[in-house]
Design an enzyme around this catalytic site. Structure first.
Site, mmCIF file in Angstrom:
data_model
loop_
_atom_site.group_PDB
_atom_site.id
_atom_site.type_symbol
_atom_site.label_atom_id
_atom_site.label_comp_id
_atom_site.label_asym_id
_atom_site.label_seq_id
_atom_site.Cartn_x
_atom_site.Cartn_y
_atom_site.Cartn_z
ATOM 1 N N GLU A 76 0.804 -1.114 0.153
ATOM 2 C CA GLU A 76 0.000 0.072 -0.054
ATOM 3 C C GLU A 76 0.750 1.232 -0.077
ATOM 4 O O GLU A 76 0.383 2.283 -0.543
ATOM 5 C CB GLU A 76 -0.929 0.122 1.362
ATOM 6 C CG GLU A 76 -1.978 1.063 1.361
ATOM 7 C CD GLU A 76 -2.865 1.017 0.322
ATOM 8 O OE1 GLU A 76 -3.201 -0.124 -0.411
ATOM 9 O OE2 GLU A 76 -3.561 2.116 0.054
ATOM 10 N N LYS A 79 1.380 3.645 -3.247
ATOM 11 C CA LYS A 79 0.393 4.199 -3.714
ATOM 12 C C LYS A 79 0.632 5.937 -3.178
ATOM 13 O O LYS A 79 0.031 6.345 -2.456
ATOM 14 C CB LYS A 79 -1.061 3.844 -3.265
ATOM 15 C CG LYS A 79 -1.785 2.970 -4.352
ATOM 16 C CD LYS A 79 -3.062 2.442 -3.530
ATOM 17 C CE LYS A 79 -4.452 3.743 -3.899
ATOM 18 N NZ LYS A 79 -5.682 2.866 -3.564
ATOM 19 N N GLY A 108 -4.703 -4.313 -6.807
ATOM 20 C CA GLY A 108 -5.140 -2.887 -6.770
ATOM 21 C C GLY A 108 -4.148 -1.679 -6.601
ATOM 22 O O GLY A 108 -4.485 -0.631 -7.215
ATOM 23 N N GLY A 111 -2.296 -1.534 -10.111
ATOM 24 C CA GLY A 111 -3.256 -0.893 -11.084
ATOM 25 C C GLY A 111 -3.682 0.721 -10.720
ATOM 26 O O GLY A 111 -3.779 1.208 -11.910
ATOM 27 N N LYS A 145 -11.927 4.773 -11.559
ATOM 28 C CA LYS A 145 -11.154 5.499 -10.186
ATOM 29 C C LYS A 145 -9.648 5.062 -9.919
ATOM 30 O O LYS A 145 -9.509 4.063 -9.829
ATOM 31 C CB LYS A 145 -11.887 5.502 -9.064
ATOM 32 C CG LYS A 145 -13.401 6.357 -9.099
ATOM 33 C CD LYS A 145 -13.965 6.422 -7.534
ATOM 34 C CE LYS A 145 -14.700 5.209 -7.221
ATOM 35 N NZ LYS A 145 -15.410 5.528 -6.033
ATOM 36 N N GLU A 243 -19.036 2.836 -0.973
ATOM 37 C CA GLU A 243 -18.071 3.155 -0.027
ATOM 38 C C GLU A 243 -18.673 2.948 1.356
ATOM 39 O O GLU A 243 -18.123 3.300 2.363
ATOM 40 C CB GLU A 243 -17.966 4.463 -0.077
ATOM 41 C CG GLU A 243 -17.166 5.186 -1.298
ATOM 42 C CD GLU A 243 -15.531 4.897 -1.466
ATOM 43 O OE1 GLU A 243 -14.850 5.320 -0.425
ATOM 44 O OE2 GLU A 243 -15.188 4.210 -2.219
ATOM 45 N N HIS A 246 -16.322 2.366 4.426
ATOM 46 C CA HIS A 246 -15.085 2.694 3.850
ATOM 47 C C HIS A 246 -14.570 3.680 4.621
ATOM 48 O O HIS A 246 -13.509 4.197 4.857
ATOM 49 C CB HIS A 246 -15.002 2.893 2.331
ATOM 50 C CG HIS A 246 -14.846 1.804 1.506
ATOM 51 N ND1 HIS A 246 -15.862 0.745 1.517
ATOM 52 C CD2 HIS A 246 -13.939 1.184 0.619
ATOM 53 C CE1 HIS A 246 -15.601 -0.380 0.813
ATOM 54 N NE2 HIS A 246 -14.410 0.189 0.276
ATOM 55 N N HIS A 262 -6.724 -4.237 2.364
ATOM 56 C CA HIS A 262 -7.810 -3.492 2.202
ATOM 57 C C HIS A 262 -9.257 -4.051 2.586
ATOM 58 O O HIS A 262 -9.873 -3.317 3.342
ATOM 59 C CB HIS A 262 -7.838 -3.006 0.863
ATOM 60 C CG HIS A 262 -8.765 -2.064 0.218
ATOM 61 N ND1 HIS A 262 -9.127 -0.853 0.668
ATOM 62 C CD2 HIS A 262 -9.993 -2.428 -0.477
ATOM 63 C CE1 HIS A 262 -10.121 -0.301 0.144
ATOM 64 N NE2 HIS A 262 -10.735 -1.152 -0.340
HETATM 65 N N1 LIG Z 1 -11.835 2.003 -7.392
HETATM 66 C C1 LIG Z 1 -10.715 1.300 -7.352
HETATM 67 O O1 LIG Z 1 -9.921 1.836 -7.858
HETATM 68 C C2 LIG Z 1 -10.373 0.394 -6.212
HETATM 69 C C3 LIG Z 1 -11.333 -0.338 -5.452
HETATM 70 C C4 LIG Z 1 -11.224 -1.247 -4.804
HETATM 71 C C5 LIG Z 1 -9.728 -1.296 -4.251
HETATM 72 N N2 LIG Z 1 -8.880 -0.608 -4.765
HETATM 73 C C6 LIG Z 1 -7.563 -0.347 -4.110
HETATM 74 O O2 LIG Z 1 -6.569 -1.621 -4.313
HETATM 75 C C7 LIG Z 1 -5.825 -1.768 -3.312
HETATM 76 C C8 LIG Z 1 -5.662 -3.299 -2.659
HETATM 77 O O3 LIG Z 1 -5.545 -4.019 -3.866
HETATM 78 P P1 LIG Z 1 -5.146 -5.649 -3.538
HETATM 79 O O4 LIG Z 1 -6.101 -6.108 -2.576
HETATM 80 O O5 LIG Z 1 -5.206 -6.116 -5.183
HETATM 81 O O6 LIG Z 1 -3.565 -5.579 -2.820
HETATM 82 P P2 LIG Z 1 -2.358 -5.146 -3.462
HETATM 83 O O7 LIG Z 1 -2.277 -4.633 -4.829
HETATM 84 O O8 LIG Z 1 -1.889 -4.482 -2.260
HETATM 85 O O9 LIG Z 1 -1.609 -6.633 -3.387
HETATM 86 C C9 LIG Z 1 -1.528 -7.109 -2.155
HETATM 87 C C10 LIG Z 1 -0.031 -8.157 -2.138
HETATM 88 O O10 LIG Z 1 -0.415 -9.078 -2.806
HETATM 89 C C11 LIG Z 1 0.778 -9.405 -3.779
HETATM 90 N N3 LIG Z 1 0.044 -10.063 -5.003
HETATM 91 C C12 LIG Z 1 -0.624 -9.585 -5.974
HETATM 92 N N4 LIG Z 1 -0.976 -10.744 -6.865
HETATM 93 C C13 LIG Z 1 -0.353 -11.575 -6.445
HETATM 94 C C14 LIG Z 1 -0.321 -13.148 -6.919
HETATM 95 N N5 LIG Z 1 -1.125 -13.559 -7.933
HETATM 96 N N6 LIG Z 1 0.285 -13.919 -6.234
HETATM 97 C C15 LIG Z 1 1.040 -13.660 -5.161
HETATM 98 N N7 LIG Z 1 0.949 -12.484 -4.404
HETATM 99 C C16 LIG Z 1 0.274 -11.297 -5.239
HETATM 100 C C17 LIG Z 1 1.010 -8.109 -4.101
HETATM 101 O O11 LIG Z 1 2.664 -8.063 -4.606
HETATM 102 C C18 LIG Z 1 1.083 -7.375 -2.841
HETATM 103 O O12 LIG Z 1 2.253 -7.630 -2.149
HETATM 104 C C19 LIG Z 1 -6.202 -0.761 -2.247
HETATM 105 O O13 LIG Z 1 -4.946 0.119 -2.244
HETATM 106 C C20 LIG Z 1 -7.359 -0.173 -2.537
HETATM 107 O O14 LIG Z 1 -7.602 1.104 -2.298
HETATM 108 C C21 LIG Z 1 -9.142 0.481 -5.603
#
Ligand SMILES: NC(=O)c1ccc[n+]([C@@H]2O[C@H](COP(=O)([O-])OP(=O)(O)OC[C@H]3O[C@@H](n4cnc5c(N)ncnc54)[C@H](O)[C@@H]3O)[C@@H](O)[C@H]2O)c1
Length: 375
Positions: A76, A79, A108, A111, A145, A243, A246, A262
């Protein structure tokens, strides 16, 4: 045998084609060629490059897609403005043009950072989401977003920028640790509370989770978000209900500094939003109990007030919530499944700080009672 992928469009004002299936990597180069580009840049972390990126780059190269790899860190704290600026400058230095394609391979976080960089570079270049987590496959990519965090809170700086393509290969998420996959399911359970008439949709999601049926799980989670986006494809009106939980959850995630994913912070945040809705006389005890049952007992996500957190510091951190308006901080309060207080307005309700604090203190006291060893 390669199954026919599921193709649809995100129900958003600027829609993106989404291709979902398992083992789709062989089909990706043709899809990228169709989009057209001068250069491709693959943004990912070292860990994900080793897991999936190296093979992907080889596979792409075999079909004449040369991708320059740009690595960012994991977690995180990536970001941030700092990481965003560095990535954007590296893109310019490496020769990105308005015709280049950015490929974001990750969860996320990657992305969002790559999406922001794509949105800002030359006032917007195209990017492709290659989600590798359950959360990214089913939630963050179904949104235009993009955001980075600030010193005082989450998602404080951002913009709307739609991916040109979402390539959802469930195979990539198979290496995601179980605890993280579970965290990705939370938003789907939330979608049931905020948009359906009862818990049946959550039971279906949890059944797929219990059976470790990742393709079915991903599809159900994606579909749980559709009605909300269809009702507000701009994500600027009624989609604010996404949200739910959230305001608490983002502040908890921010203060947790990596201790919670998250979705875990959102699960706790949803229970606190449910508690506040109940304390104000809006939400029946049975639906509040369903929060703990579906998220905690059934899914196994955390629901207790964290033992390292104080109610006062949580309330303080919530003051930097990105939904705040001149009326101050508003709360999304549930009346029942799919029913919000103030449905004709912005669905946000001002609540006196003292009442919120009391709710947080009660939740903290209850968590201490049920888990005395946690302190
Ligand atoms: N509207 C939006 O854009 C929106 C909606 C929901 C969440 N988010 C954001 O998304 C983020 C959370 O995303 P997340 O839950 O994907 O976590 P993340 O992107 O932080 O990934 C978490 C961990 O998992 C690891 N990882 C990812 N894919 C893997 C895989 N296939 N195998 C092994 N390890 C892997 C990553 O390296 C990281 O260490 C938050 O910042 C949140 O705010 C954004």
């Amino acid at each position: 045998m390669q199954q026919e992928p599921y193709r649809f469009e995100t129900p958003l004002a600027t829609p993106s084609p989404y291709v979902l299936g398992e083992g789709l990597v062989g089909l990706l180069p043709a899809e990228l060629h169709r989009l057209g580009f001068d250069r491709c840049f693959l943004v990912t972390s070292r860990k994900l490059f080793e897991l999936w990126g190296r093979d992907l780059v080889k596979r792409l190269r075999r079909d004449s897609v040369r991708a320059t790899v740009l690595l960012v860190g994991d977690g995180e704290d990536q970001k941030s403005w700092r990481v965003l600026q560095r990535l954007s400058e590296r893109l310019v230095q490496a020769g990105a043009t308005r015709d280049s394609l950015l490929l974001a391979l990750g969860g996320g976080v990657i992305g969002n950072v790559a999406g922001m960089a794509a949105g800002l570079l030359y006032r917007g270049i195209r990017f492709v989401e290659l989600p590798t987590t359950v959360m990214a496959l089913t939630d963050s990519t179904l949104s235009n977003k993009q955001a980075v965090n600030g010193r005082r809170g989450k998602n404080l700086f951002g913009l709307y920028h739609a991916p040109r393509l979402i390539w959802g290969d469930v195979a990539w998420a198979r290496s995601e640790p179980l605890r993280q996959q579970r965290s990705g399911v939370v938003e789907g359970i939330k979608n049931v509370f905020i948009s359906q008439s009862g818990p049946a949709g959550a039971e279906a999601i949890l059944d797929a989770w219990d059976h470790a049926d990742l393709p079915r799980l991903v599809r159900l989670l994606i579909e749980s978000k559709f009605p909300i986006l269809r009702a507000d494809p701009t994500e600027k009106g009624s989609a604010v209900i996404l949200e739910y939980g959230h305001t608490f959850g983002h502040a908890i995630e921010f203060l947790a500094q990596g201790r919670l994913f998250h979705g875990e912070a959102v699960a706790i945040g949803m229970c606190l939003a449910g508690e506040l809705s109940h304390a104000l006389g809006h939400l029946p005890a049975s639906v509040l109990a369903d929060h703990y049952h579906l998220l905690g007992d059934r899914l196994g996500a955390p629901t207790a007030f964290p033992d390292w957190l104080e109610p006062e510091s949580l309330l303080q951190a919530m003051q930097n919530d990105n939904k705040r308006t001149r009326q101050g901080l508003g709360y999304l309060l549930l009346k029942g499944y799919g029913e919000f207080v103030n449905p004709a307005g912005d669905r946000q309700i001002g609540v006196e700080s003292e009442i919120v604090l009391e709710t947080l203190r009660r939740a903290q006291a209850r968590s201490r009672e049920t888990s005395p060893a946690s302190r």
